[in-house]
Design an enzyme around this catalytic site. Structure first.
Site, PDB file in Angstrom:
ATOM      1  N   ARG A 155      10.122  -2.890  -6.026  1.00 17.84           N
ATOM      2  CA  ARG A 155      10.416  -4.378  -6.844  1.00 17.84           C
ATOM      3  C   ARG A 155      11.561  -4.144  -7.794  1.00 17.84           C
ATOM      4  O   ARG A 155      12.321  -2.760  -8.082  1.00 17.84           O
ATOM      5  CB  ARG A 155       8.942  -4.426  -7.507  1.00 17.84           C
ATOM      6  CG  ARG A 155       8.407  -4.772  -7.307  1.00 17.84           C
ATOM      7  CD  ARG A 155       8.128  -6.641  -6.299  1.00 17.84           C
ATOM      8  NE  ARG A 155       7.546  -6.781  -5.393  1.00 17.84           N
ATOM      9  CZ  ARG A 155       7.137  -7.050  -4.207  1.00 17.84           C
ATOM     10  NH1 ARG A 155       8.463  -6.429  -3.658  1.00 17.84           N
ATOM     11  NH2 ARG A 155       6.528  -7.750  -3.228  1.00 17.84           N
ATOM     12  N   HIS A 192      16.634  -9.985  -1.067  1.00 19.22           N
ATOM     13  CA  HIS A 192      15.294  -9.792  -1.516  1.00 19.22           C
ATOM     14  C   HIS A 192      14.795  -9.602   0.591  1.00 19.22           C
ATOM     15  O   HIS A 192      14.497 -10.348   0.936  1.00 19.22           O
ATOM     16  CB  HIS A 192      14.304  -9.716  -1.924  1.00 19.22           C
ATOM     17  CG  HIS A 192      12.850  -9.524  -2.270  1.00 19.22           C
ATOM     18  ND1 HIS A 192      11.954  -9.673  -3.706  1.00 19.22           N
ATOM     19  CD2 HIS A 192      11.998  -9.052  -1.098  1.00 19.22           C
ATOM     20  CE1 HIS A 192      11.217  -9.490  -2.741  1.00 19.22           C
ATOM     21  NE2 HIS A 192      10.731  -8.984  -1.794  1.00 19.22           N
TER      22      HIS A 192
HETATM   23  P1  NAP Z   1       1.088   0.568  -0.051  1.00 23.67           P
HETATM   24  O1  NAP Z   1       0.686   0.783   1.536  1.00 23.67           O
HETATM   25  O2  NAP Z   1      -0.064   0.468  -1.175  1.00 23.67           O
HETATM   26  O3  NAP Z   1       1.556   1.998  -0.497  1.00 23.67           O
HETATM   27  C1  NAP Z   1       2.222   2.260  -1.702  1.00 23.67           C
HETATM   28  C2  NAP Z   1       1.997   4.319  -1.712  1.00 23.67           C
HETATM   29  O4  NAP Z   1       2.258   4.607  -3.307  1.00 23.67           O
HETATM   30  C3  NAP Z   1       1.489   4.498  -1.434  1.00 23.67           C
HETATM   31  O5  NAP Z   1       1.966   5.647  -1.304  1.00 23.67           O
HETATM   32  C4  NAP Z   1       0.582   5.235  -3.604  1.00 23.67           C
HETATM   33  O6  NAP Z   1       0.356   6.747  -3.490  1.00 23.67           O
HETATM   34  C5  NAP Z   1       1.765   5.606  -3.637  1.00 23.67           C
HETATM   35  N1  NAP Z   1       1.921   5.221  -4.911  1.00 23.67           N
HETATM   36  C6  NAP Z   1       1.430   4.451  -6.086  1.00 23.67           C
HETATM   37  N2  NAP Z   1       1.279   4.343  -7.543  1.00 23.67           N
HETATM   38  C7  NAP Z   1       2.316   5.427  -7.372  1.00 23.67           C
HETATM   39  C8  NAP Z   1       2.373   6.203  -8.703  1.00 23.67           C
HETATM   40  N3  NAP Z   1       1.229   5.917  -9.884  1.00 23.67           N
HETATM   41  N4  NAP Z   1       2.870   7.442  -8.343  1.00 23.67           N
HETATM   42  C9  NAP Z   1       3.037   8.316  -7.178  1.00 23.67           C
HETATM   43  N5  NAP Z   1       2.973   7.430  -6.002  1.00 23.67           N
HETATM   44  C10 NAP Z   1       2.328   6.151  -6.128  1.00 23.67           C
HETATM   45  O7  NAP Z   1       1.995  -0.173  -0.097  1.00 23.67           O
HETATM   46  P2  NAP Z   1       3.487  -0.824   0.840  1.00 23.67           P
HETATM   47  O8  NAP Z   1       2.556  -1.187   1.700  1.00 23.67           O
HETATM   48  O9  NAP Z   1       4.324   1.075   1.563  1.00 23.67           O
HETATM   49  O10 NAP Z   1       4.250  -1.495  -0.089  1.00 23.67           O
HETATM   50  C11 NAP Z   1       5.013  -0.952  -0.920  1.00 23.67           C
HETATM   51  C12 NAP Z   1       5.831  -1.588  -1.774  1.00 23.67           C
HETATM   52  O11 NAP Z   1       6.962  -2.379  -0.997  1.00 23.67           O
HETATM   53  C13 NAP Z   1       4.748  -2.950  -1.882  1.00 23.67           C
HETATM   54  O12 NAP Z   1       3.772  -2.753  -2.784  1.00 23.67           O
HETATM   55  C14 NAP Z   1       5.752  -4.378  -2.741  1.00 23.67           C
HETATM   56  O13 NAP Z   1       6.514  -4.172  -3.864  1.00 23.67           O
HETATM   57  C15 NAP Z   1       7.583  -3.135  -1.675  1.00 23.67           C
HETATM   58  N6  NAP Z   1       8.069  -4.622  -0.998  1.00 23.67           N
HETATM   59  C16 NAP Z   1       9.397  -5.201  -0.700  1.00 23.67           C
HETATM   60  C17 NAP Z   1       9.476  -5.914   0.389  1.00 23.67           C
HETATM   61  C18 NAP Z   1      11.037  -5.607   0.180  1.00 23.67           C
HETATM   62  O14 NAP Z   1      11.545  -6.762   1.307  1.00 23.67           O
HETATM   63  N7  NAP Z   1      11.590  -5.435  -0.691  1.00 23.67           N
HETATM   64  C19 NAP Z   1       8.697  -5.792   1.313  1.00 23.67           C
HETATM   65  C20 NAP Z   1       7.463  -5.456   1.686  1.00 23.67           C
HETATM   66  C21 NAP Z   1       7.473  -4.602   0.508  1.00 23.67           C
HETATM   67  P3  NAP Z   1      -1.320   7.580  -2.729  1.00 23.67           P
HETATM   68  O15 NAP Z   1      -0.731   6.812  -0.920  1.00 23.67           O
HETATM   69  O16 NAP Z   1      -1.143   8.006  -3.010  1.00 23.67           O
HETATM   70  O17 NAP Z   1      -2.004   6.083  -2.959  1.00 23.67           O
HETATM   71  C1  GLV Z   2       7.540  -8.647   0.089  1.00 26.69           C
HETATM   72  O1  GLV Z   2       8.231  -8.106  -1.184  1.00 26.69           O
HETATM   73  C2  GLV Z   2       6.691  -7.980   0.176  1.00 26.69           C
HETATM   74  O2  GLV Z   2       5.784  -7.406  -1.325  1.00 26.69           O
HETATM   75  O3  GLV Z   2       5.770  -8.194   1.065  1.00 26.69           O
END
Ligand code: NAP
Ligand code: GLV
Length: 311
Positions: free
Chosen positions: A226, A274
């Site tokens: 983000r 994005h």
């Molecule tokens: P997720 O499955 O919830 O994974 C989050 C990861 O971050 C987990 O490994 C978690 O650790 C770690 N984490 C969270 N808080 C932390 C902290 N304080 N210190 C250290 N590690 C921490 O999320 P996801 O599905 O992979 O998605 C991640 C993010 O990608 C989304 O929230 C979104 O902002 C972004 N995103 C961007 C796009 C784009 O097009 N640019 C698209 C989709 C998503 P643990 O494993 O230990 O819980």
């Molecule tokens: C996109 O940014 C998502 O969080 O799925």
């Protein structure tokens, strides 16, 4: 009859509602939500950054489905009903997109693709030295649904890959660092840092001058998490000072990125609007429908957001 409403700023909400109707069948009522004062009496809401008035009107929700992986646009929202589970997208076709996006950017630097583009303009036929993977240790902030796929794909290409998470664990082929105390050693071995963290109170502004200074020389910053993870002025300063060699930014504090933002004019920065991982309609609807059916059957579902933790 249970009812599902779709509430996202999409120019063609009918493409979503038709698909939900097809997948849920005639035992469900499906409608696009509009701010027309009507109460739908919905059981399930599928939302992306919805207006607070939706939750005032729809008081009988059993679950709220977020139309994305990141819930930062939803969970801080006033009016979000307490006790109603918020369920996020889990991968739903996004991790493959993110892995190819990040690999593309990594290869751009490790294989010196910019040099070849310049050589083509200069009419030069000259090979660079083969990539030395050991010189490009990659660090992924966050190893969730998205970060794990990115890390695995890069490890499969034989790059040294580490990840930083909250909960300590072993992960095959990836060196895992955990918690605040794990951040410094993680950064000290990292040259390409890729941010896939969710935006929470703990992770806001994490990509700042201190983090950039802790990376290996010739660092590359890739932010696909983000915009609020990144302190923009610190990145500009780190690039200008030569501490960071290049950056790829897909997400911004203000989207669209304002026309007068310095990022636009910096040749070291690659910008995308994005799009690193888009929400895919078919995969998304299938995932939500499977969870709606499970909830209707009284079963537990995955992807429920921990509102205190923020993701
Ligand atoms: P997720 O499955 O919830 O994974 C989050 C990861 O971050 C987990 O490994 C978690 O650790 C770690 N984490 C969270 N808080 C932390 C902290 N304080 N210190 C250290 N590690 C921490 O999320 P996801 O599905 O992979 O998605 C991640 C993010 O990608 C989304 O929230 C979104 O902002 C972004 N995103 C961007 C796009 C784009 O097009 N640019 C698209 C989709 C998503 P643990 O494993 O230990 O819980
Ligand atoms: C996109 O940014 C998502 O969080 O799925």
């Amino acid at each position: 009859m249970p009812k599902l409403i779709f509430a996202a700023a999409d120019p063609r909400p009918d493409r979503w509602t038709e698909l939900f109707k097809r997948e849920l069948g005639s035992a469900f009522d499906v409608a696009a939500w509009t701010d027309d004062g009507r109460v739908h009496g919905a059981d399930y809401a599928v939302v992306w950054r919805p207006p607070a008035i939706l939750f005032e009107r729809e008081q009988g929700l059993k679950a709220i489905f977020n139309l994305g992986a990141g819930v930062d646009g939803l969970i801080g929202q006033p009016g979000l009903p307490a006790g109603v589970p918020v369920i996020r997208l889990e991968d739903a076709g996004m991790s493959a997109q993110m892995a190819e996006f990040v690999i593309h950017q990594v290869v751009e630097h490790t294989r010196g693709m910019g040099v070849y583009r310049q050589q083509q303009r200069d009419g030069l036929w000259r090979a660079q030295r083969p990539v030395e993977r050991e010189a490009w240790p990659i660090g992924i902030l966050g190893l969730g649904s998205i970060g794990t796929r990115v890390a695995r794909c890069l490890a499969d290409l034989d790059y040294p890959v580490a990840g930083w998470v909250r909960t300590p664990r072993e992960q095959a082929g990836i060196e895992v660092f955990a918690g605040p105390e794990g951040l410094a050693p993680f950064l000290a071995r990292t040259r390409i840092v890729v941010n896939t963290l969710p935006l929470t109170a703990e992770t806001q502004d994490i990509m700042n001058g201190t983090l950039f200074a802790a990376l290996l020389p010739g660092a590359v910053v890739i932010n696909v998490g983000r915009g609020d993870h990144l302190v923009d002025e610190d990145l500009v300063r780190a690039i200008t000072a030569g501490r960071v060699a290049a950056a790829t930014l897909d997400v911004f504090r203000h989207e669209p990125l304002p026309p007068d933002h310095p990022f636009w004019k910096m040749p070291e920065i690659t910008l995308t609007p994005h799009v690193a991982a888009r929400t895919l309609r078919e995969e998304t609807v299938r995932q939500i429908v499977a969870k709606v059916r499970a909830l209707e059957a009284g079963e537990a579902v995955s992807g429920v957001v921990d509102l205190d933790r923020g993701y």
